[in-house]
Design a protein around this motif. Structure first.
Motif, PDB file in Angstrom:
ATOM      1  N   ILE A  72       0.401  -7.817  38.776  1.00  0.00           N
ATOM      2  CA  ILE A  72       0.060  -7.913  40.194  1.00  0.00           C
ATOM      3  C   ILE A  72       1.154  -8.653  40.963  1.00  0.00           C
ATOM      4  O   ILE A  72       1.461  -8.321  42.121  1.00  0.00           O
ATOM      5  CB  ILE A  72      -1.311  -8.598  40.363  1.00  0.00           C
ATOM      6  CG1 ILE A  72      -2.427  -7.690  39.805  1.00  0.00           C
ATOM      7  CG2 ILE A  72      -1.591  -8.935  41.824  1.00  0.00           C
ATOM      8  CD1 ILE A  72      -3.785  -8.345  39.734  1.00  0.00           C
ATOM      9  N   ASP A  73       1.777  -9.643  40.339  1.00  0.00           N
ATOM     10  CA  ASP A  73       2.814 -10.429  41.015  1.00  0.00           C
ATOM     11  C   ASP A  73       4.168  -9.733  41.049  1.00  0.00           C
ATOM     12  O   ASP A  73       5.082 -10.185  41.750  1.00  0.00           O
ATOM     13  CB  ASP A  73       2.974 -11.795  40.340  1.00  0.00           C
ATOM     14  CG  ASP A  73       1.921 -12.798  40.810  1.00  0.00           C
ATOM     15  OD1 ASP A  73       1.104 -12.421  41.666  1.00  0.00           O
ATOM     16  OD2 ASP A  73       1.920 -13.936  40.303  1.00  0.00           O
ATOM     17  N   ARG A  74       4.324  -8.667  40.300  1.00  0.00           N
ATOM     18  CA  ARG A  74       5.628  -8.007  40.245  1.00  0.00           C
ATOM     19  C   ARG A  74       5.976  -7.278  41.532  1.00  0.00           C
ATOM     20  O   ARG A  74       7.130  -6.935  41.771  1.00  0.00           O
ATOM     21  CB  ARG A  74       5.664  -7.022  39.066  1.00  0.00           C
ATOM     22  CG  ARG A  74       5.678  -7.730  37.712  1.00  0.00           C
ATOM     23  CD  ARG A  74       5.801  -6.736  36.579  1.00  0.00           C
ATOM     24  NE  ARG A  74       5.837  -7.421  35.287  1.00  0.00           N
ATOM     25  CZ  ARG A  74       5.891  -6.801  34.118  1.00  0.00           C
ATOM     26  NH1 ARG A  74       5.914  -5.462  34.090  1.00  0.00           N
ATOM     27  NH2 ARG A  74       5.908  -7.485  32.996  1.00  0.00           N
ATOM     28  N   ARG A  75       4.957  -7.041  42.359  1.00  0.00           N
ATOM     29  CA  ARG A  75       5.200  -6.356  43.632  1.00  0.00           C
ATOM     30  C   ARG A  75       5.541  -7.346  44.743  1.00  0.00           C
ATOM     31  O   ARG A  75       5.580  -7.004  45.900  1.00  0.00           O
ATOM     32  CB  ARG A  75       3.968  -5.538  44.022  1.00  0.00           C
ATOM     33  CG  ARG A  75       3.688  -4.381  43.082  1.00  0.00           C
ATOM     34  CD  ARG A  75       2.333  -3.780  43.338  1.00  0.00           C
ATOM     35  NE  ARG A  75       1.269  -4.738  43.100  1.00  0.00           N
ATOM     36  CZ  ARG A  75      -0.018  -4.492  43.356  1.00  0.00           C
ATOM     37  NH1 ARG A  75      -0.362  -3.337  43.900  1.00  0.00           N
ATOM     38  NH2 ARG A  75      -0.932  -5.393  43.103  1.00  0.00           N
ATOM     39  N   GLY A  76       5.778  -8.578  44.354  1.00  0.00           N
ATOM     40  CA  GLY A  76       6.038  -9.615  45.341  1.00  0.00           C
ATOM     41  C   GLY A  76       4.821 -10.489  45.519  1.00  0.00           C
ATOM     42  O   GLY A  76       3.686 -10.062  45.312  1.00  0.00           O
ATOM     43  N   GLY A  77       5.039 -11.728  45.919  1.00  0.00           N
ATOM     44  CA  GLY A  77       3.921 -12.649  46.049  1.00  0.00           C
ATOM     45  C   GLY A  77       3.685 -13.396  44.751  1.00  0.00           C
ATOM     46  O   GLY A  77       4.346 -13.161  43.727  1.00  0.00           O
ATOM     47  N   CYS A  84     -17.236  -3.553  44.923  1.00  0.00           N
ATOM     48  CA  CYS A  84     -16.232  -2.502  45.008  1.00  0.00           C
ATOM     49  C   CYS A  84     -14.861  -3.158  45.009  1.00  0.00           C
ATOM     50  O   CYS A  84     -14.741  -4.375  44.840  1.00  0.00           O
ATOM     51  CB  CYS A  84     -16.423  -1.630  46.254  1.00  0.00           C
ATOM     52  SG  CYS A  84     -15.980  -2.447  47.795  1.00  0.00           S
ATOM     53  N   GLU A  85     -13.838  -2.366  45.208  1.00  0.00           N
ATOM     54  CA  GLU A  85     -12.486  -2.897  45.314  1.00  0.00           C
ATOM     55  C   GLU A  85     -12.428  -4.022  46.343  1.00  0.00           C
ATOM     56  O   GLU A  85     -13.014  -3.935  47.422  1.00  0.00           O
ATOM     57  CB  GLU A  85     -11.539  -1.767  45.729  1.00  0.00           C
ATOM     58  CG  GLU A  85     -10.141  -2.223  46.054  1.00  0.00           C
ATOM     59  CD  GLU A  85      -9.295  -1.108  46.616  1.00  0.00           C
ATOM     60  OE1 GLU A  85      -8.170  -1.380  47.052  1.00  0.00           O
ATOM     61  OE2 GLU A  85      -9.763   0.044  46.607  1.00  0.00           O
ATOM     62  N   THR A  86     -11.709  -5.077  46.009  1.00  0.00           N
ATOM     63  CA  THR A  86     -11.588  -6.234  46.883  1.00  0.00           C
ATOM     64  C   THR A  86     -10.118  -6.466  47.220  1.00  0.00           C
ATOM     65  O   THR A  86      -9.273  -6.378  46.323  1.00  0.00           O
ATOM     66  CB  THR A  86     -12.162  -7.489  46.190  1.00  0.00           C
ATOM     67  OG1 THR A  86     -13.481  -7.204  45.745  1.00  0.00           O
ATOM     68  CG2 THR A  86     -12.201  -8.670  47.147  1.00  0.00           C
ATOM     69  N   PRO A  87      -9.761  -6.760  48.462  1.00  0.00           N
ATOM     70  CA  PRO A  87      -8.358  -7.037  48.792  1.00  0.00           C
ATOM     71  C   PRO A  87      -7.809  -8.175  47.930  1.00  0.00           C
ATOM     72  O   PRO A  87      -8.469  -9.203  47.760  1.00  0.00           O
ATOM     73  CB  PRO A  87      -8.413  -7.433  50.271  1.00  0.00           C
ATOM     74  CG  PRO A  87      -9.658  -6.790  50.792  1.00  0.00           C
ATOM     75  CD  PRO A  87     -10.629  -6.815  49.662  1.00  0.00           C
ATOM     76  N   ALA A  88      -6.610  -8.001  47.397  1.00  0.00           N
ATOM     77  CA  ALA A  88      -6.050  -8.964  46.446  1.00  0.00           C
ATOM     78  C   ALA A  88      -5.925 -10.351  47.055  1.00  0.00           C
ATOM     79  O   ALA A  88      -6.239 -11.365  46.403  1.00  0.00           O
ATOM     80  CB  ALA A  88      -4.694  -8.463  45.946  1.00  0.00           C
TER      81      ALA A  88
END
Length: 733
Positions: free
Chosen positions: A534-539, A669-673
């Motif tokens: 998840i962190d590989r996309r930045g952040g 359901c899906e939750t914003p990261a």
């Protein structure tokens, strides 16, 4: 192979940490064995094991050599250094071989390993060191004051041991082990003045009676085990019994059943019933304490026309030997172990929802009682929930402005105009779900009445609402309970989950029921099971959460382990000695509907390196019988999981609870990261700081909505006892 029963020591007593020195002294004396082991329940699957000599020595070290009268009234928990240094996790008998248990026992405090079966202490795996009693004055605890002849409160006579009785048997001789675990008792369901092998007859009224006895009687038509441990000082408990059936008229309101500490219940809970039709019929009996669900017993009875031969369909738990004489089916006995009856706290509203094949039977208990049948199939229910989920997802992915900003993905604070739109859409979906459940085309007057009562109660002051259900995983917090839907007058307080504390627990057999305290005195054991991709996309969403727990660990509040891969997580869950008390997942999740290939077994957690951990993998390689001794709270923070269906928790929640977890937190359901990470941080601030789980949940939902215009808190669901708390609270940042 399980731990051999022959290897277990049973010369033990089991007490709570609030037991007094006097009570422990007297229980040990009653066994006639000064070397009897004292097993102290600490909560969270933890136990301390000691012997009387160790207790005496600890008291002398603390108070000096003279025994003062008040010392006898001190609880074990108050004696410095007595329990924490001896605390260790119990192990399920079926989870380890004898050889493996022997190795594990060497690592335990005092080399004493507590062995349990379905949460009940059944023995100890120890290296006996009886020499430790030598030189200790075992009469010391009898030198302060004369012991009273009877307990306060008018209970049965309980003669105190004479001074010297502890050592009078002599520590040099060994007698057979004495088992002092609670007596076995049974709930008996009996049709009075009617032979259990005979069918019921149309047109006749019968009395169905429930009681607790030390045996399962031949006259019973069904029943279940009734085994529990009373809290210290509690001599009896009142349970409420409520019946519901589509096949029988129930002419009697819910009844009380008083159960004493030992022996038979005081009287019976009696109900007048009459069959509605010939053939097999079902009666569900719900047992509650202070509105809090304890157990469900399902009886199946056969009805015939007068003069037509037949037999009862359920001689469910009749004594061995009767099975050949009476055709029978196993009873459905589901819910908490009844040992939990003395730990649960009151609930304002209880809803018990049972799958009856043709739909769902709903049993409501509050200040009033009501029952109704929802004629919905599982596919219909999944479709209804799926439509609500689709609306939730559309809000999660709501685009605003010329740049089509994903506003709920971009930040925590939501503009007022966006909030008004999202609130209206969510209220519409929640109201429609409420309508279809209680006022749809197939809903009869009883279902309508139940919907009315639920709405009326929800409009009152804050409630604690408890829901136990079979295959009925509904997003309860999103229900919008209004008489009519007015898109221009949306009241946030009409959302059930924004005003009230809700716990939803799947109903299943052999549920473990730890107490509502997660013991942190020796440090809270926490595992972070994360997808570092998840962190590989930045952040740094993963990095920030790991740093949060690292800081807590440095302050001495927690023992933290980080797992990143599918193999690491699977290995930990397969290990019956894994001590996690909080099992936290921050990762992607996916699941399949009934119509898709694989079904719930294909539901999965996606960890680092695209490692997919499916429910099938868990059942194969980390089966529920390998129970987790720390009774962890499992938090599945499923962010950015577009493939999350309503059936995800229908598989994972029963799995973790069967494995010994105290409960599960999950998302609808899906939750914003970004929101998922911020929710987790604030949630743990509240929860670790001493708030109960339910209060932390409600406060956080309201905090996000009323301070940030953000209703994403309603995406989280609580499948756990809402009174669960960390004790003692951890030091603040």
């Amino acid at each position: 192979m399980p731990i051999a029963a022959s290897e277990l020591r049973r010369d033990l007593i089991v007490v709570d940490e609030v037991a007094t020195v006097r009570q422990v002294r007297d229980q040990v004396a009653a066994t006639g064995q000064p070397w009897t082991y004292i097993v102290v329940k600490l909560g969270g699957g933890q136990y301390a094991v000691l012997q009387l000599a160790e207790l005496i020595q600890a008291l002398k070290d603390w108070r000096g050599g003279q025994l003062l009268p008040e010392t006898l009234e001190v609880t074990l928990a108050e004696v410095p250094g007595l329990l924490a240094s001896r605390a260790g996790a119990a192990i399920e008998q079926a989870s380890l071989s004898t050889d493996r248990a022997r190795e594990l026992q060497k690592t335990m405090p005092g080399r004493r390993l507590v062995v349990v079966a379905e949460g009940q202490v059944i023995g100890l795996f120890v290296q006996a060191m009886r020499g430790g009693l030598a030189g200790v004055d075992l009469d010391w605890l009898s030198t302060a004051i004369p012991a009273p002849k009877k307990r306060n409160g008018g209970g049965a006579a309980a003669e105190q041991p004479d001074p010297g009785v502890l050592s009078g048997t002599g520590a040099e001789s060994f007698s057979p082990p004495v088992e002092t675990v609670p007596e076995k008792r049974w709930i008996n369901a009996e049709i009075q003045d009617h032979a259990p092998a005979e069918p019921l007859l149309m047109g006749e009224t019968y009395t169905l009676a429930f009681d607790v006895d030390i045996e399962l009687r031949e006259t019973a038509v069904g029943g279940g085990a009734f085994g529990f441990t009373f809290e210290t000082g509690v001599d009896w408990v009142d349970l409420t019994v409520q019946l519901a059936s589509e096949d029988f008229e129930i002419y009697t309101e819910p009844q009380k059943l008083r159960v004493p500490r030992t022996g038979k219940s005081r009287g019976r809970a009696r109900f007048d019933i009459e069959p509605k039709h010939e053939g097999e019929g079902v009666i569900n009996a719900v047992f509650l304490k202070d509105g809090n669900f304890i157990q469900l017993i399902t009886l199946k009875l056969l009805t015939a026309a007068p003069g037509r031969p037949g037999s009862l369909a359920d001689a469910s738990a009749l004594r061995p030997g009767l099975e050949e004489a009476i055709p029978s089916q196993p009873p459905v006995v589901a819910g908490r172990s009844l040992e939990a009856a003395f730990a649960v706290r009151p609930r304002d509203v209880n809803l018990t929802i049972v799958n009856i094949g043709t739909g769902f039977q709903v049993i409501l208990r509050s200040q009033v009682a009501a029952t109704a049948a929802l004629h919905l199939t599982l596919p219909e229910l999944e479709q209804m929930i799926g439509q609500v989920r689709a609306e939730l997802l559309s809000i999660v992915h709501l685009e605003v402005g010329p740049s089509k900003t994903l506003v709920y993905q971009a930040g925590i604070d939501i503009p007022p105009e966006v909030n008004r739109l999202a609130l209206q859409r969510l209220a519409r979906a929640g109201f429609r779900l409420y309508q279809r459940l209680f006022y749809g085309p197939g809903a009869d007057a009883q279902v309508n009445l139940l919907g009315d009562r639920l709405r009326e109660m929800a409009q009152k002051e804050r409630l604690k609402i408890q829901i136990f259900s079979q295959q009925f995983v509904l997003p309860w917090g999103i229900l919008y309970l209004a008489e009519q839907f007015d898109p221009d007058q949306i009241d946030p307080e009409r959302f059930l989950g924004l005003k009230h504390i809700i716990e939803h627990i799947p109903l299943q057999q052999n549920m473990s029921t730890p107490d509502d305290r997660i013991d942190s005195r020796s440090g809270l054991t926490v595992s972070l099971n994360v997808n570092t991709d998840i962190d590989r996309r930045g952040g740094s969403l993963i990095g920030d959460q790991v740093s949060y727990w690292d800081a807590l660990g440095r302050r001495g509040g927690a023992k933290v382990v980080v797992r990143k891969t599918q193999q690491e997580v699977l290995r930990a869950l397969a290990d019956a000695s894994t001590p996690d008390q909080i099992l936290y997942f921050y990762c992607h999740a996916a699941s399949r509907s009934l119509a898709e290939g694989g079904g719930p077994d294909a539901s999965s957690l996606l960890l680092s390196g695209s490692g997919r951990l499916t429910l099938e993998d868990l059942n194969l390689f980390a089966p529920p019988r390998n129970r987790l001794p720390g009774a962890p709270l499992v938090f599945i923070n499923a962010c950015e999981s577009a493939e999350l269906s309503p059936l995800f928790y229908d598989g994972f929640v029963p799995y973790f609870m069967a494995k010994g977890a105290r409960g599960v937190i999950g998302t609808e359901c899906e939750t914003p990261a970004l929101f998922a990470a911020e929710w987790a941080r604030r949630f743990f601030d509240h929860f670790l700081g001493g708030k109960s789980l339910g209060q932390a949940f409600l406060d956080l939902r309201r905090e996000f909505y009323y301070k940030h215009n953000n209703l994403m808190g309603l995406l989280y669901a609580l499948y756990c006892d809402v009174d669960t708390e960390i004790a003692p609270a951890l030091p603040a940042a």
